[in-house]
Design an enzyme around this catalytic site. Sequence first.
Site, short mmCIF file in Angstrom:
data_model
loop_
_atom_site.label_atom_id
_atom_site.label_comp_id
_atom_site.label_asym_id
_atom_site.label_seq_id
_atom_site.Cartn_x
_atom_site.Cartn_y
_atom_site.Cartn_z
N HIS A 84 0.86 -1.16 0.08
CA HIS A 84 0.05 0.03 0.02
C HIS A 84 0.80 1.39 -0.14
O HIS A 84 1.98 1.25 0.40
CB HIS A 84 -0.83 0.08 1.01
CG HIS A 84 -0.43 0.09 2.46
ND1 HIS A 84 -0.21 -1.02 3.25
CD2 HIS A 84 0.49 1.01 3.15
CE1 HIS A 84 0.36 -0.80 4.33
NE2 HIS A 84 0.88 0.40 4.27
P1 TYD Z 1 -2.04 -3.00 7.30
O1 TYD Z 1 -1.68 -1.79 7.66
O2 TYD Z 1 -3.37 -3.23 6.48
O3 TYD Z 1 -1.09 -3.93 6.83
P2 TYD Z 1 0.51 -4.17 7.03
O4 TYD Z 1 0.93 -4.35 8.53
O5 TYD Z 1 0.76 -5.30 6.09
O6 TYD Z 1 1.14 -2.92 6.39
O7 TYD Z 1 -2.56 -3.56 8.75
C1 TYD Z 1 -3.27 -4.93 8.94
C2 TYD Z 1 -4.71 -4.90 9.52
O8 TYD Z 1 -4.29 -4.06 10.88
C3 TYD Z 1 -5.68 -3.88 8.79
O9 TYD Z 1 -6.70 -4.48 8.97
C4 TYD Z 1 -5.61 -2.68 9.65
C5 TYD Z 1 -5.28 -2.90 10.92
N1 TYD Z 1 -4.58 -1.87 11.77
C6 TYD Z 1 -5.33 -0.96 12.56
O10 TYD Z 1 -6.30 -1.43 13.00
N2 TYD Z 1 -4.56 -0.15 13.16
C7 TYD Z 1 -3.25 0.29 12.94
O11 TYD Z 1 -2.64 0.95 13.65
C8 TYD Z 1 -2.65 -0.41 11.92
C9 TYD Z 1 -1.18 -0.29 11.61
C10 TYD Z 1 -3.42 -1.73 11.05
#
Ligand code: TYD
Length: 140
Positions: A57
């Site tokens: 992303h």
């Molecule tokens: P995401 O940022 O989509 O993925 P990655 O860690 O691979 O970059 O985060 C994974 C999931 O966690 C997504 O459902 C959103 C949730 N999330 C939160 O609720 N709060 C947060 O601060 C973060 C970073 C993620």
Amino acid sequence: MGLKDNTVDMCFTIEVSKVTSIVGDNTMVEDDLNIPFEVKRIYHLYGVPTGEKRGGHAHYELEQYILAVSGSFDVIIDDGVNNRIITLNRSNLALHIVPGIWRELENFSSDAICLVIASHKYDEGDYIRDYKSYLELTKQ
Ligand code: TYD
């Protein structure tokens, strides 16, 4: 500054402060010293199964520091034109990702802990999760 203007060449690794001693080491990330934005959120990513990828992303506004506080992983940063692969494998090496950069994290060691220090609170509206849409937005 943002999606159109920011490039992978604006993303640097920096060595943050570290103190070593025979009873163990300390690493410090400190406001006004080695972090260029106001911190609003800190989280860590861990227990990534072998072969899995994370990230995938970009953000409109958020910038962040990423550190491998344990183990190692690769961060692929991409601005729609150029990309770079950065291996984080030392606990005091921080990668600064500016807003508007696509990132993927992969090649996690089994003991990897990815610490993220972020400039904004969690906001799903700040994410671009589709790479084709990201490319379109970088061209506008
Ligand atoms: P995401 O940022 O989509 O993925 P990655 O860690 O691979 O970059 O985060 C994974 C999931 O966690 C997504 O459902 C959103 C949730 N999330 C939160 O609720 N709060 C947060 O601060 C973060 C970073 C993620």
